[in-house]
Write a protein that holds these residues in place. Structure first.
Motif, PDB file in Angstrom:
ATOM      1  N   ASP A 139      12.540  38.741  51.668  1.00 46.02           N
ATOM      2  CA  ASP A 139      12.851  37.402  52.551  1.00 46.02           C
ATOM      3  C   ASP A 139      12.974  36.023  51.703  1.00 46.02           C
ATOM      4  O   ASP A 139      13.990  35.467  51.903  1.00 46.02           O
ATOM      5  N   ALA A 140      11.932  35.825  50.833  1.00 50.83           N
ATOM      6  CA  ALA A 140      12.297  34.741  49.845  1.00 50.83           C
ATOM      7  C   ALA A 140      13.274  34.721  49.096  1.00 50.83           C
ATOM      8  O   ALA A 140      14.155  33.783  48.929  1.00 50.83           O
ATOM      9  N   GLN A 141      13.828  35.886  48.520  1.00 45.79           N
ATOM     10  CA  GLN A 141      14.967  35.958  47.855  1.00 45.79           C
ATOM     11  C   GLN A 141      16.052  35.827  48.648  1.00 45.79           C
ATOM     12  O   GLN A 141      17.052  34.997  48.308  1.00 45.79           O
ATOM     13  N   GLY A 142      16.215  36.208  49.680  1.00 46.45           N
ATOM     14  CA  GLY A 142      17.069  36.237  50.720  1.00 46.45           C
ATOM     15  C   GLY A 142      17.391  34.597  50.858  1.00 46.45           C
ATOM     16  O   GLY A 142      18.439  34.196  51.092  1.00 46.45           O
ATOM     17  N   ARG A 143      16.419  33.960  51.249  1.00 48.94           N
ATOM     18  CA  ARG A 143      16.490  32.422  51.492  1.00 48.94           C
ATOM     19  C   ARG A 143      16.963  31.679  50.513  1.00 48.94           C
ATOM     20  O   ARG A 143      17.813  30.930  50.704  1.00 48.94           O
ATOM     21  N   LEU A 144      16.480  32.278  49.178  1.00 47.43           N
ATOM     22  CA  LEU A 144      16.727  31.379  48.143  1.00 47.43           C
ATOM     23  C   LEU A 144      18.361  31.586  47.796  1.00 47.43           C
ATOM     24  O   LEU A 144      19.076  30.562  47.259  1.00 47.43           O
ATOM     25  N   ASN A 145      18.677  32.975  47.958  1.00 40.43           N
ATOM     26  CA  ASN A 145      20.186  33.063  47.630  1.00 40.43           C
ATOM     27  C   ASN A 145      21.034  32.302  48.525  1.00 40.43           C
ATOM     28  O   ASN A 145      22.364  31.895  48.415  1.00 40.43           O
ATOM     29  N   GLN A 146      20.622  32.453  49.996  1.00 41.54           N
ATOM     30  CA  GLN A 146      21.549  31.474  50.936  1.00 41.54           C
ATOM     31  C   GLN A 146      21.512  30.201  50.515  1.00 41.54           C
ATOM     32  O   GLN A 146      22.475  29.439  50.809  1.00 41.54           O
ATOM     33  N   ARG A 147      20.314  29.454  49.861  1.00 38.98           N
ATOM     34  CA  ARG A 147      20.308  28.154  49.874  1.00 38.98           C
ATOM     35  C   ARG A 147      21.031  27.656  48.868  1.00 38.98           C
ATOM     36  O   ARG A 147      21.851  26.769  48.697  1.00 38.98           O
ATOM     37  N   ILE A 148      21.217  28.756  47.726  1.00 37.99           N
ATOM     38  CA  ILE A 148      22.253  28.421  46.563  1.00 37.99           C
ATOM     39  C   ILE A 148      23.669  28.587  46.951  1.00 37.99           C
ATOM     40  O   ILE A 148      24.555  27.889  46.616  1.00 37.99           O
ATOM     41  N   ALA A 149      23.898  29.410  47.466  1.00 40.10           N
ATOM     42  CA  ALA A 149      25.375  30.032  47.968  1.00 40.10           C
ATOM     43  C   ALA A 149      25.760  28.579  48.890  1.00 40.10           C
ATOM     44  O   ALA A 149      27.152  28.685  48.715  1.00 40.10           O
ATOM     45  N   THR A 150      25.075  28.184  49.698  1.00 43.66           N
ATOM     46  CA  THR A 150      25.563  26.994  50.380  1.00 43.66           C
ATOM     47  C   THR A 150      26.174  26.090  49.629  1.00 43.66           C
ATOM     48  O   THR A 150      27.145  25.376  49.982  1.00 43.66           O
ATOM     49  N   PHE A 151      25.415  25.615  48.570  1.00 44.81           N
ATOM     50  CA  PHE A 151      26.351  24.460  47.843  1.00 44.81           C
ATOM     51  C   PHE A 151      26.994  24.849  46.696  1.00 44.81           C
ATOM     52  O   PHE A 151      27.627  24.095  45.801  1.00 44.81           O
ATOM     53  N   ALA A 152      26.882  26.334  46.366  1.00 46.57           N
ATOM     54  CA  ALA A 152      27.914  26.767  45.011  1.00 46.57           C
ATOM     55  C   ALA A 152      29.512  26.491  45.474  1.00 46.57           C
ATOM     56  O   ALA A 152      29.626  26.772  46.622  1.00 46.57           O
ATOM     57  N   ASP A 153      29.967  26.370  44.304  1.00 41.59           N
ATOM     58  CA  ASP A 153      31.690  26.256  44.768  1.00 41.59           C
ATOM     59  C   ASP A 153      32.206  27.376  44.755  1.00 41.59           C
ATOM     60  O   ASP A 153      33.122  27.733  45.405  1.00 41.59           O
ATOM     61  N   GLU A 154      31.712  28.685  43.954  1.00 43.38           N
ATOM     62  CA  GLU A 154      32.332  29.754  44.011  1.00 43.38           C
ATOM     63  C   GLU A 154      30.919  30.793  44.228  1.00 43.38           C
ATOM     64  O   GLU A 154      30.091  30.620  43.532  1.00 43.38           O
ATOM     65  N   VAL A 155      31.056  32.031  44.940  1.00 45.60           N
ATOM     66  CA  VAL A 155      30.130  32.951  45.258  1.00 45.60           C
ATOM     67  C   VAL A 155      30.828  34.203  44.932  1.00 45.60           C
ATOM     68  O   VAL A 155      31.933  34.449  45.515  1.00 45.60           O
TER      69      VAL A 155
END
Length: 168
Positions: A139-155
Motif C-alpha cells: 500500500d505504501a509503495q502504491g501511494r508513493l508511486n502515485q505521488r511521484i507519477a503525479t508530478f513526473a513529466d514522463e511515466v
C-alpha cells in the motif's frame, strides 16, 4: 527539471532502460543506489549493476538518506535513482515516518534542475500479500508511486523489457 519515472515488475528491464536514457545525455551522471547487500545474492546483483556502468558514472549509496543524498549532487548533473522500492523497504524496516519522509523526498526531487530518472517497482499487480507488513508495504509503495507519477513529466511502464509510455 524533467523527471522520468520508470515503473515495472521484477526483471522487467527498468534499471537498464533508465541507464540507456541517462547515457543519452552528456556525462558525468550520478547513480543514487538504494540497495543494501544483506546476502551473497544481493552482493551479486549490486556488482552486476555496477559492472554495466562505465566511465562517466559516479555512484552514491543512499539506502536510507535519499533526499539528503540528492541534495549533494551538483544541480546541473543528470541523476538516476534506483530504486524507490528498496528505499521504502529500508525506511519501513527502520520504523521511519513514511508520510513525512515521502514529502521530504518529493521536495528534493522537485528541487533538481537537471534531468532526473527515478526507478520503482509496480507491486500492486499481484495477489494480496498474506501478512500485515507485506500489505502495508504494498500500500505504501502504491501511494508513493502515485505521488511521484503525479508530478513526473514522463511515466514509463516496463513490460518484458519493452518501455510503454504512460504519461508525457
Amino acid at each position: 527539471m524533467k523527471l522520468t519515472f520508470i515503473l515495472g515488475g521484477a526483471r522487467s528491464g527498468k534499471s537498464r532502460h533508465a541507464e540507456v536514457l541517462v547515457e543519452r545525455l552528456p556525462s558525468p551522471w550520478t547513480y543514487v543506489a538504494t540497495a543494501e547487500a544483506y546476502d551473497d545474492e544481493m552482493v551479486e546483483r549490486i556488482a552486476l549493476h555496477r559492472s554495466r556502468r562505465g566511465a562517466g558514472w559516479e555512484t552514491i549509496d543512499a539506502p536510507h538518506h535519499l533526499a539528503a543524498s540528492l541534495m549533494t549532487v551538483p544541480p546541473e548533473r543528470p541523476v538516476l535513482v534506483d530504486c524507490l522500492t528498496l528505499w521504502l523497504s529500508n525506511r519501513m524496516l527502520g520504523d521511519a515516518d513514511i508520510e513525512m519522509e515521502s514529502a521530504v523526498l518529493e521536495a528534493a526531487l522537485l528541487a533538481r534542475e537537471a534531468p532526473l530518472f527515478v526507478v520503482s517497482n509496480e507491486v500492486g499487480l499481484g495477489i494480496v500479500p498474506d501478512n500485515t507488513l507485506a500489505r502495508r508495504f504494498r500500500d505504501a509503495q502504491g501511494r508513493l508511486n502515485q505521488r511521484i507519477a503525479t508530478f513526473a513529466d514522463e511515466v514509463v511502464l516496463m513490460v518484458a523489457g519493452l518501455p510503454l509510455k504512460v504519461k508525457g
